[in-house]
Design a protein around this motif. Structure first.
Motif, PDB file in Angstrom:
ATOM      1  N   ARG A   1      32.743  46.188  43.697  1.00  0.00           N
ATOM      2  CA  ARG A   1      33.393  46.222  42.387  1.00  0.00           C
ATOM      3  C   ARG A   1      34.910  46.188  42.487  1.00  0.00           C
ATOM      4  O   ARG A   1      35.608  47.090  42.047  1.00  0.00           O
ATOM      5  CB  ARG A   1      32.928  47.429  41.587  1.00  0.00           C
ATOM      6  CG  ARG A   1      31.456  47.369  41.234  1.00  0.00           C
ATOM      7  CD  ARG A   1      30.978  48.586  40.497  1.00  0.00           C
ATOM      8  NE  ARG A   1      30.888  49.771  41.319  1.00  0.00           N
ATOM      9  CZ  ARG A   1      29.935  50.036  42.217  1.00  0.00           C
ATOM     10  NH1 ARG A   1      28.984  49.172  42.410  1.00  0.00           N
ATOM     11  NH2 ARG A   1      29.937  51.150  42.898  1.00  0.00           N
ATOM     12  N   CYS A   2      35.441  45.124  43.066  1.00  0.00           N
ATOM     13  CA  CYS A   2      36.882  44.940  43.200  1.00  0.00           C
ATOM     14  C   CYS A   2      37.308  43.639  42.529  1.00  0.00           C
ATOM     15  O   CYS A   2      37.562  42.646  43.210  1.00  0.00           O
ATOM     16  CB  CYS A   2      37.289  44.922  44.663  1.00  0.00           C
ATOM     17  SG  CYS A   2      37.199  46.511  45.441  1.00  0.00           S
ATOM     18  N   PRO A   3      37.380  43.613  41.214  1.00  0.00           N
ATOM     19  CA  PRO A   3      37.739  42.356  40.531  1.00  0.00           C
ATOM     20  C   PRO A   3      39.120  41.848  40.912  1.00  0.00           C
ATOM     21  O   PRO A   3      39.394  40.672  40.810  1.00  0.00           O
ATOM     22  CB  PRO A   3      37.671  42.719  39.048  1.00  0.00           C
ATOM     23  CG  PRO A   3      37.761  44.201  38.986  1.00  0.00           C
ATOM     24  CD  PRO A   3      37.204  44.721  40.289  1.00  0.00           C
ATOM     25  N   GLU A   4      40.006  42.723  41.377  1.00  0.00           N
ATOM     26  CA  GLU A   4      41.340  42.275  41.767  1.00  0.00           C
ATOM     27  C   GLU A   4      41.311  41.387  43.007  1.00  0.00           C
ATOM     28  O   GLU A   4      42.277  40.687  43.302  1.00  0.00           O
ATOM     29  CB  GLU A   4      42.280  43.467  41.992  1.00  0.00           C
ATOM     30  CG  GLU A   4      41.949  44.321  43.188  1.00  0.00           C
ATOM     31  CD  GLU A   4      40.909  45.416  42.942  1.00  0.00           C
ATOM     32  OE1 GLU A   4      40.742  46.255  43.820  1.00  0.00           O
ATOM     33  OE2 GLU A   4      40.261  45.430  41.880  1.00  0.00           O
ATOM     34  N   LEU A   5      40.208  41.389  43.759  1.00  0.00           N
ATOM     35  CA  LEU A   5      40.092  40.552  44.951  1.00  0.00           C
ATOM     36  C   LEU A   5      39.413  39.218  44.676  1.00  0.00           C
ATOM     37  O   LEU A   5      39.287  38.403  45.577  1.00  0.00           O
ATOM     38  CB  LEU A   5      39.326  41.298  46.060  1.00  0.00           C
ATOM     39  CG  LEU A   5      39.987  42.578  46.555  1.00  0.00           C
ATOM     40  CD1 LEU A   5      39.100  43.263  47.574  1.00  0.00           C
ATOM     41  CD2 LEU A   5      41.359  42.303  47.138  1.00  0.00           C
ATOM     42  N   ASP A   6      38.946  38.978  43.472  1.00  0.00           N
ATOM     43  CA  ASP A   6      38.274  37.702  43.139  1.00  0.00           C
ATOM     44  C   ASP A   6      39.250  36.581  43.037  1.00  0.00           C
ATOM     45  O   ASP A   6      40.334  36.613  42.693  1.00  0.00           O
ATOM     46  CB  ASP A   6      37.485  37.827  41.831  1.00  0.00           C
ATOM     47  CG  ASP A   6      36.231  38.674  42.044  1.00  0.00           C
ATOM     48  OD1 ASP A   6      35.812  38.852  43.198  1.00  0.00           O
ATOM     49  OD2 ASP A   6      35.700  39.151  41.038  1.00  0.00           O
TER      50      ASP A   6
END
Length: 90
Positions: free
Chosen positions: A85-90
């Motif tokens: 759950r790390c949307p900043e890494l998408d």
């Protein structure tokens, strides 16, 4: 009157397994029929053969094929997993 007929569409698919070196842009790709542990093992083994003289770190997500207990990681490969759950890494 328009004729009626039964039609079934068939679609094929495949998965692109790949790695890109961020420093020089070298890329390694395999096209395989499914995303599963068996095909992930094929990718790891072929990648290890392609780069036998260096230690390579592959950044992975937490997909089941990437985290399967049955995977045998070659000696010249290390796996680094993204946190869940790390949307900043998408």
């Amino acid at each position: 009157m328009k004729p009626q007929g039964v039609t079934q569409y068939e679609r094929g698919g495949c998965w692109l397994y790949g790695s890109i070196d961020p420093d020089c842009g070298d890329a390694f790709w395999l096209i395989l029929p499914q995303l599963n542990a068996a095909n992930m093992q094929i990718f790891l083994d072929e990648f290890a053969k392609a780069y036998p003289d260096s230690f390579n770190i592959l950044l992975m997500d937490n997909a089941g094929a990437h985290t399967a207990q049955s995977l045998r990681i070659p000696e010249n490969i290390g796996l680094l997993f993204q946190p869940p759950r790390c949307p900043e890494l998408d």
